[in-house]
Design a protein around this motif. Structure first.
Motif, PDB file in Angstrom:
ATOM      1  N   THR A 104       0.835  -1.199   0.000  1.00  0.00           N
ATOM      2  CA  THR A 104       0.000   0.000   0.000  1.00  0.00           C
ATOM      3  C   THR A 104       0.872   1.251   0.000  1.00  0.00           C
ATOM      4  N   VAL A 105       0.603   2.144  -0.931  1.00  0.00           N
ATOM      5  CA  VAL A 105       1.279   3.435  -1.020  1.00  0.00           C
ATOM      6  C   VAL A 105       0.579   4.415  -0.091  1.00  0.00           C
ATOM      7  N   LEU A 216       6.574   6.101  -0.108  1.00  0.00           N
ATOM      8  CA  LEU A 216       6.706   5.253   1.066  1.00  0.00           C
ATOM      9  C   LEU A 216       5.629   4.188   0.923  1.00  0.00           C
ATOM     10  N   VAL A 217       6.063   2.928   0.843  1.00  0.00           N
ATOM     11  CA  VAL A 217       5.156   1.814   0.571  1.00  0.00           C
ATOM     12  C   VAL A 217       5.212   0.831   1.738  1.00  0.00           C
ATOM     13  N   PHE A 218       4.053   0.501   2.294  1.00  0.00           N
ATOM     14  CA  PHE A 218       3.972  -0.435   3.405  1.00  0.00           C
ATOM     15  C   PHE A 218       3.429  -1.780   2.953  1.00  0.00           C
ATOM     16  N   LEU A 282      -1.801  15.556  -1.564  1.00  0.00           N
ATOM     17  CA  LEU A 282      -3.254  15.508  -1.631  1.00  0.00           C
ATOM     18  C   LEU A 282      -3.737  15.556  -3.076  1.00  0.00           C
ATOM     19  N   ALA A 283      -3.115  16.395  -3.884  1.00  0.00           N
ATOM     20  CA  ALA A 283      -3.501  16.496  -5.289  1.00  0.00           C
ATOM     21  C   ALA A 283      -3.184  15.210  -6.051  1.00  0.00           C
ATOM     22  N   ALA A 284      -2.038  14.609  -5.747  1.00  0.00           N
ATOM     23  CA  ALA A 284      -1.638  13.384  -6.447  1.00  0.00           C
ATOM     24  C   ALA A 284      -2.580  12.225  -6.137  1.00  0.00           C
ATOM     25  N   PHE A 285      -3.059  12.141  -4.895  1.00  0.00           N
ATOM     26  CA  PHE A 285      -3.948  11.052  -4.501  1.00  0.00           C
ATOM     27  C   PHE A 285      -5.372  11.231  -5.018  1.00  0.00           C
ATOM     28  N   GLU A 286      -5.706  12.430  -5.480  1.00  0.00           N
ATOM     29  CA  GLU A 286      -7.034  12.648  -6.056  1.00  0.00           C
ATOM     30  C   GLU A 286      -7.193  11.822  -7.331  1.00  0.00           C
ATOM     31  N   SER A 287      -8.363  11.230  -7.504  1.00  0.00           N
ATOM     32  CA  SER A 287      -8.627  10.471  -8.725  1.00  0.00           C
ATOM     33  C   SER A 287      -8.728  11.430  -9.903  1.00  0.00           C
ATOM     34  N   LEU A 320      -4.283  -0.279  -3.375  1.00  0.00           N
ATOM     35  CA  LEU A 320      -2.900   0.132  -3.636  1.00  0.00           C
ATOM     36  C   LEU A 320      -2.605   1.521  -3.084  1.00  0.00           C
ATOM     37  N   LEU A 321      -3.547   2.440  -3.246  1.00  0.00           N
ATOM     38  CA  LEU A 321      -3.329   3.842  -2.886  1.00  0.00           C
ATOM     39  C   LEU A 321      -4.200   4.213  -1.692  1.00  0.00           C
TER      40      LEU A 321
END
Length: 330
Positions: A104-105, A216-218, A282-287, A320-321
């Motif tokens: 998960t990113v 950062l990926v967990f 925040l902008a990058a995670f927006e669909s 994933l996100l």
């Protein structure tokens, strides 16, 4: 790469099923040490600053920070359960997920905006000139992906070149020694490669905006079982960026030392790595439907990995996100 992914998936199962030692994993919801990996990339060296300045402790999280000389080894460590989290690219995360890993990113560290490069010897002036030439690259990782993108844009395919598979540091050294015609490398190893007189970058990540985001990926179960620690890691990242902004000279000194380069060389990487603020996260995670949106990039990269025959089928993108922790960061 397919053999690596299959082995990683098998090792993950063995790790999950083969141990009953209570020290191997903390119970869900209980405080635990976070095992975090990172390797040589300007967007990840801030973790070294966080450690040296006590910023993990400030946020109430105990971290075992592990540095990997080989980026590939860090990918393997996360996929096989030897890390809880790792600093890695989106396309390498998708490669691992396609092999069965659950990851998960939770944070965008940066976008590569020039620090991933295809560097060629004198006499090779464009990607088209690579036809029939030998290119050293760490197979299956981000600069292999950049090479494939560049070849595709130039109307070529991987079959038009000879790929010499080497770890990135060895690939840069082989190029410097004149053993190959070109190399795919990321900073700080680009500094090594450009030590060859007359060499130059003929393609960089700046040519493909948004194509190489770093994260950062967990391990996915860790996120579900230990959300407080994940939140503390994300909070620490933004605290670290603030400390770097307030103490630029000291921060460069810490990061350059870890990278094995001079302060001046490290400063030269600034334009090629765009570190993401909380607002940019925040902008990058927006669909959305642009290269700036992570879901769009994930779909594009997944398709490319299949088309390039790096994986057999597109990896699942569900889960994933996760923007939860960026949204909650102060």
């Amino acid at each position: 790469m397919k053999r690596f992914l299959a082995a990683a998936a098998a090792l993950t199962l063995l790790t999950a099923c083969g141990s009953s030692d209570g020290d191997d994993a903390a119970e869900a919801g209980q405080p635990t040490t976070v095992r975090v990996g990172f390797s040589a990339w300007p967007g990840w060296f801030p973790w070294q600053v966080a450690q040296e300045q006590g910023l993990f402790a400030k946020n109430g999280v105990t971290v075992e920070l592990k540095y990997f000389d080989s980026y590939t080894d860090s990918l393997t460590a996360l996929s096989t359960g030897n890390l809880d989290a790792n600093s890695q690219t989106l396309n390498d995360t998708l490669s691992s997920v396609s092999g069965g890993a659950k990851q998960t990113v939770v944070l965008v560290n940066d976008n590569s905006t020039g620090n991933d490069q295809i560097i060629a010897r004198p006499g090779i002036d464009s990607v088209a000139d690579l036809k029939g030439k030998t290119v050293a690259v760490e197979q299956g990782t981000v600069d292999h992906y950049l090479l494939l993108l560049a070849l595709q844009k130039a109307g070529l395919s991987e079959q038009d070149v000879t790929v010499k598979a080497l770890l990135t540091d060895a690939a840069a050294a082989a190029f410097l020694a004149g053993q190959v015609d070109a190399v795919g490398a990321f900073a700080p190893f680009t500094t090594t490669a450009l030590g060859l007189a007359g060499s130059k970058a003929i393609a960089t990540s700046a040519d493909f905006p948004g194509a190489i985001p770093d994260h950062l990926v967990f391990e996915a179960d860790f996120v579900k079982d230990h959300p407080k620690e994940v939140q503390a890691m994300v909070d620490t990242w933004f605290d670290t960026l603030a400390w770097i902004k307030d103490n630029p000279a000291a921060a460069v000194g810490i990061m350059a030392k870890k990278g094995g380069v001079s302060d001046a060389d490290y400063k030269s990487y600034d334009a090629g790595t765009t570190i993401f603020t909380r607002e940019q996260n925040l902008a990058a995670f927006e669909s959305g439907q642009t290269p700036a949106n992570l879901d769009f990039q994930a779909k594009s990269i997944a398709k490319f990995l299949v088309d390039a025959k790096l994986v057999d089928e597109e990896p699942p993108l569900d889960g994933l996100l996760d923007a939860t922790f960026v949204k909650a960061a102060t």
